[in-house]
Scaffold this motif. Structure first.
Motif, PDB file in Angstrom:
ATOM      1  N   LEU A   1      -5.707  21.172 -13.453  1.00  0.00           N
ATOM      2  CA  LEU A   1      -6.214  20.120 -14.114  1.00  0.00           C
ATOM      3  C   LEU A   1      -7.182  19.338 -13.490  1.00  0.00           C
ATOM      4  O   LEU A   1      -8.183  18.895 -14.358  1.00  0.00           O
ATOM      5  CB  LEU A   1      -4.962  19.112 -14.349  1.00  0.00           C
ATOM      6  CG  LEU A   1      -5.284  18.109 -15.411  1.00  0.00           C
ATOM      7  CD1 LEU A   1      -5.308  18.701 -16.914  1.00  0.00           C
ATOM      8  CD2 LEU A   1      -3.945  17.157 -15.503  1.00  0.00           C
ATOM      9  N   LEU A   2      -7.104  19.250 -12.053  1.00  0.00           N
ATOM     10  CA  LEU A   2      -8.195  18.385 -11.589  1.00  0.00           C
ATOM     11  C   LEU A   2      -9.516  18.998 -11.551  1.00  0.00           C
ATOM     12  O   LEU A   2     -10.594  18.425 -11.574  1.00  0.00           O
ATOM     13  CB  LEU A   2      -7.797  18.169 -10.024  1.00  0.00           C
ATOM     14  CG  LEU A   2      -8.715  17.422  -8.832  1.00  0.00           C
ATOM     15  CD1 LEU A   2      -8.719  15.934  -9.620  1.00  0.00           C
ATOM     16  CD2 LEU A   2      -8.318  17.705  -7.588  1.00  0.00           C
ATOM     17  N   GLN A   3      -9.484  20.301 -11.585  1.00  0.00           N
ATOM     18  CA  GLN A   3     -10.897  20.898 -11.631  1.00  0.00           C
ATOM     19  C   GLN A   3     -11.423  21.167 -13.034  1.00  0.00           C
ATOM     20  O   GLN A   3     -12.739  21.265 -13.380  1.00  0.00           O
ATOM     21  CB  GLN A   3     -10.653  22.567 -11.327  1.00  0.00           C
ATOM     22  CG  GLN A   3     -10.093  22.774  -9.794  1.00  0.00           C
ATOM     23  CD  GLN A   3     -11.213  21.856  -8.636  1.00  0.00           C
ATOM     24  OE1 GLN A   3     -12.444  22.199  -8.714  1.00  0.00           O
ATOM     25  NE2 GLN A   3     -10.600  21.162  -7.657  1.00  0.00           N
ATOM     26  N   LEU A   4     -10.730  21.295 -14.167  1.00  0.00           N
ATOM     27  CA  LEU A   4     -11.186  21.545 -15.346  1.00  0.00           C
ATOM     28  C   LEU A   4     -11.136  20.154 -16.424  1.00  0.00           C
ATOM     29  O   LEU A   4     -12.090  20.127 -17.034  1.00  0.00           O
ATOM     30  CB  LEU A   4     -10.142  22.580 -16.038  1.00  0.00           C
ATOM     31  CG  LEU A   4     -10.127  23.616 -15.471  1.00  0.00           C
ATOM     32  CD1 LEU A   4      -9.283  24.592 -16.211  1.00  0.00           C
ATOM     33  CD2 LEU A   4     -11.341  24.508 -15.258  1.00  0.00           C
TER      34      LEU A   4
ATOM     35  N   LEU B   1       0.473  15.625 -12.557  1.00  0.00           N
ATOM     36  CA  LEU B   1      -0.324  14.400 -12.240  1.00  0.00           C
ATOM     37  C   LEU B   1      -0.293  13.930 -10.737  1.00  0.00           C
ATOM     38  O   LEU B   1      -1.433  13.526 -10.555  1.00  0.00           O
ATOM     39  CB  LEU B   1       0.465  13.077 -13.028  1.00  0.00           C
ATOM     40  CG  LEU B   1       0.255  13.571 -14.467  1.00  0.00           C
ATOM     41  CD1 LEU B   1       0.884  12.146 -15.284  1.00  0.00           C
ATOM     42  CD2 LEU B   1      -1.317  13.387 -14.913  1.00  0.00           C
ATOM     43  N   GLY B   2       0.726  14.582  -9.996  1.00  0.00           N
ATOM     44  CA  GLY B   2       0.689  14.185  -8.571  1.00  0.00           C
ATOM     45  C   GLY B   2      -0.487  14.848  -7.785  1.00  0.00           C
ATOM     46  O   GLY B   2      -1.158  14.158  -7.061  1.00  0.00           O
ATOM     47  N   SER B   3      -0.557  16.193  -8.128  1.00  0.00           N
ATOM     48  CA  SER B   3      -1.342  16.823  -7.401  1.00  0.00           C
ATOM     49  C   SER B   3      -2.938  16.634  -7.848  1.00  0.00           C
ATOM     50  O   SER B   3      -3.797  16.762  -6.986  1.00  0.00           O
ATOM     51  CB  SER B   3      -0.943  18.539  -7.481  1.00  0.00           C
ATOM     52  OG  SER B   3      -1.060  18.776  -8.981  1.00  0.00           O
ATOM     53  N   ALA B   4      -2.987  16.247  -9.032  1.00  0.00           N
ATOM     54  CA  ALA B   4      -4.337  15.982  -9.524  1.00  0.00           C
ATOM     55  C   ALA B   4      -4.887  14.506  -9.279  1.00  0.00           C
ATOM     56  O   ALA B   4      -5.953  14.691  -8.769  1.00  0.00           O
ATOM     57  CB  ALA B   4      -4.294  16.143 -11.296  1.00  0.00           C
ATOM     58  N   TYR B   5      -4.217  13.757  -9.585  1.00  0.00           N
ATOM     59  CA  TYR B   5      -4.424  12.450  -9.340  1.00  0.00           C
ATOM     60  C   TYR B   5      -3.670  11.413  -8.583  1.00  0.00           C
ATOM     61  O   TYR B   5      -3.698  10.212  -8.594  1.00  0.00           O
ATOM     62  CB  TYR B   5      -4.811  11.727 -10.679  1.00  0.00           C
ATOM     63  CG  TYR B   5      -5.750  12.300 -11.710  1.00  0.00           C
ATOM     64  CD1 TYR B   5      -7.226  12.572 -11.498  1.00  0.00           C
ATOM     65  CD2 TYR B   5      -5.029  13.149 -12.567  1.00  0.00           C
ATOM     66  CE1 TYR B   5      -7.832  13.406 -12.282  1.00  0.00           C
ATOM     67  CE2 TYR B   5      -6.003  14.005 -13.548  1.00  0.00           C
ATOM     68  CZ  TYR B   5      -7.377  14.142 -13.359  1.00  0.00           C
ATOM     69  OH  TYR B   5      -8.017  14.597 -13.973  1.00  0.00           O
ATOM     70  N   ASN B   6      -2.794  11.989  -7.997  1.00  0.00           N
ATOM     71  CA  ASN B   6      -1.696  11.195  -7.085  1.00  0.00           C
ATOM     72  C   ASN B   6      -1.020  10.139  -8.268  1.00  0.00           C
ATOM     73  O   ASN B   6      -0.316   9.104  -7.553  1.00  0.00           O
ATOM     74  CB  ASN B   6      -2.184  10.295  -6.141  1.00  0.00           C
ATOM     75  CG  ASN B   6      -2.748  11.261  -4.973  1.00  0.00           C
ATOM     76  OD1 ASN B   6      -2.012  11.912  -4.546  1.00  0.00           O
ATOM     77  ND2 ASN B   6      -3.949  10.891  -4.333  1.00  0.00           N
TER      78      ASN B   6
ATOM     79  N   MET C   1      -6.709   3.864  -6.252  1.00  0.00           N
ATOM     80  CA  MET C   1      -7.807   4.486  -6.544  1.00  0.00           C
ATOM     81  C   MET C   1      -8.855   3.854  -7.427  1.00  0.00           C
ATOM     82  O   MET C   1      -9.886   4.064  -6.985  1.00  0.00           O
ATOM     83  CB  MET C   1      -7.212   5.852  -7.335  1.00  0.00           C
ATOM     84  CG  MET C   1      -6.370   6.680  -6.321  1.00  0.00           C
ATOM     85  SD  MET C   1      -5.904   8.196  -7.442  1.00  0.00           S
ATOM     86  CE  MET C   1      -7.522   9.006  -7.219  1.00  0.00           C
ATOM     87  N   PRO C   2      -8.647   2.794  -8.298  1.00  0.00           N
ATOM     88  CA  PRO C   2      -9.700   2.045  -8.856  1.00  0.00           C
ATOM     89  C   PRO C   2     -10.467   1.120  -7.833  1.00  0.00           C
ATOM     90  O   PRO C   2     -11.842   1.385  -8.005  1.00  0.00           O
ATOM     91  CB  PRO C   2      -8.979   1.213  -9.881  1.00  0.00           C
ATOM     92  CG  PRO C   2      -7.694   1.854 -10.116  1.00  0.00           C
ATOM     93  CD  PRO C   2      -7.269   2.557  -9.049  1.00  0.00           C
ATOM     94  N   LEU C   3      -9.836   0.805  -6.853  1.00  0.00           N
ATOM     95  CA  LEU C   3     -10.500  -0.017  -5.923  1.00  0.00           C
ATOM     96  C   LEU C   3     -11.343   0.873  -4.953  1.00  0.00           C
ATOM     97  O   LEU C   3     -12.455   0.778  -4.672  1.00  0.00           O
ATOM     98  CB  LEU C   3      -9.400  -0.691  -4.922  1.00  0.00           C
ATOM     99  CG  LEU C   3      -8.578  -1.530  -5.647  1.00  0.00           C
ATOM    100  CD1 LEU C   3      -7.486  -2.455  -4.937  1.00  0.00           C
ATOM    101  CD2 LEU C   3      -9.448  -2.908  -6.281  1.00  0.00           C
ATOM    102  N   LEU C   4     -10.776   2.316  -4.694  1.00  0.00           N
ATOM    103  CA  LEU C   4     -11.578   3.052  -3.772  1.00  0.00           C
ATOM    104  C   LEU C   4     -12.882   3.657  -4.614  1.00  0.00           C
ATOM    105  O   LEU C   4     -13.641   4.072  -4.036  1.00  0.00           O
ATOM    106  CB  LEU C   4     -10.528   4.135  -3.265  1.00  0.00           C
ATOM    107  CG  LEU C   4      -9.680   3.564  -2.215  1.00  0.00           C
ATOM    108  CD1 LEU C   4      -8.701   4.926  -1.849  1.00  0.00           C
ATOM    109  CD2 LEU C   4     -10.190   3.156  -0.799  1.00  0.00           C
TER     110      LEU C   4
END
Length: 255
Positions: free
Chosen positions: A96-99, A149-154, A38-41
């Protein structure tokens, strides 16, 4: 739906390379693909929803390719509890991903992993060899955190890596249980991504281009993993945790 990316050959090659590195890490150690990829992408002009769904699909594929070789080492009662708790945590992760600002979550995780990795490495070096978690009730918070954490950021692997380390799983049980968990949680997380609209046409295109690299990474990772001495595995694992913690502190792109 389309994510609006101008997909060029250069973008495809760079995205595939990022996915390959993450897939190789996951097939070798059982975790780490999202924290590496994810940091690379994020350095590429790819929106966050596309990145999240791409890495979710890639992680699920690696787990599917590698889970069968370690199935006999899986701690099945723990796996079942983890699956239930992960399912409970997934809706919270989508919220969490949205807020929550991603920088707050990733930075907090990075600091935690660095501290935990350093502590574990020092403890192991001093031959203090005693499991810290005995009761299976500890699966609840770690499993719920994995789902969130999986659904928000994998990052569903982070809590399970910490849990397995504190249970002092053997290398075979560690990798086997992690990959089995990732297969189950990956199906749940990817399904959550699809239902919440995170899937994009561009993510599916990039995933299709990445498939050969994922297959190669899975084969190479399994080959290398089998040649890591059991006595050295934990040392490498703690180093990996520390390195991944620092990677989480790397600033990400704003896409």
């Amino acid at each position: 739906m389309r994510g609006g990316i101008t997909i060029s050959i250069t973008l495809i090659l760079l995205a595939v390379a990022a996915v390959f590195v993450g897939a190789l890490m996951k097939s070798m150690f059982g975790f780490g693909e999202a924290i590496v990829s994810m940091p690379l992408l994020a350095l590429l002009p790819i929106p966050l929803p596309t990145t999240v769904s791409l890495i979710g699909l890639a992680g699920l594929t690696v787990a599917l390719l590698t889970v069968f070789g370690g199935w006999k080492h899986v701690e099945r009662p723990v796996l079942i509890l983890l699956a239930v708790c992960t399912l409970i945590g997934i809706p919270g992760g989508l919220v969490l991903l949205q807020l929550a600002p991603a920088i707050v979550i990733t930075s907090g995780l990075g600091i935690f992993l660095i501290a935990f990795g350093c502590y574990s490495f020092i403890k192991k070096s001093r031959s203090i060899d005693r499991p810290l978690l005995h009761h299976r009730g500890w699966v609840l918070p770690f499993g719920v955190a994995s789902g969130m954490l999986g659904s928000a950021y994998n990052f569903n692997g982070v809590p399970i890596v910490v849990y397995g380390t504190l249970r002092q799983w053997t290398p075979e049980r560690f990798r086997g249980t992690l990959q089995a968990h990732f297969l189950i949680s990956g199906v749940l997380v990817v399904g959550g991504h699809a239902l919440s609209g995170l899937w994009t046409f561009d993510a599916l295109i990039l995933y299709t281009y990445s498939l050969p690299a994922i297959l190669a990474a899975a084969a190479l990772g399994v080959y290398v993993n089998k040649r890591i001495p059991a006595k050295r595995f934990e040392h490498y694992l703690f180093i990996m945790i520390i390195v991944l913690g620092f990677l989480l502190l790397v600033p990400r792109g704003s896409s």
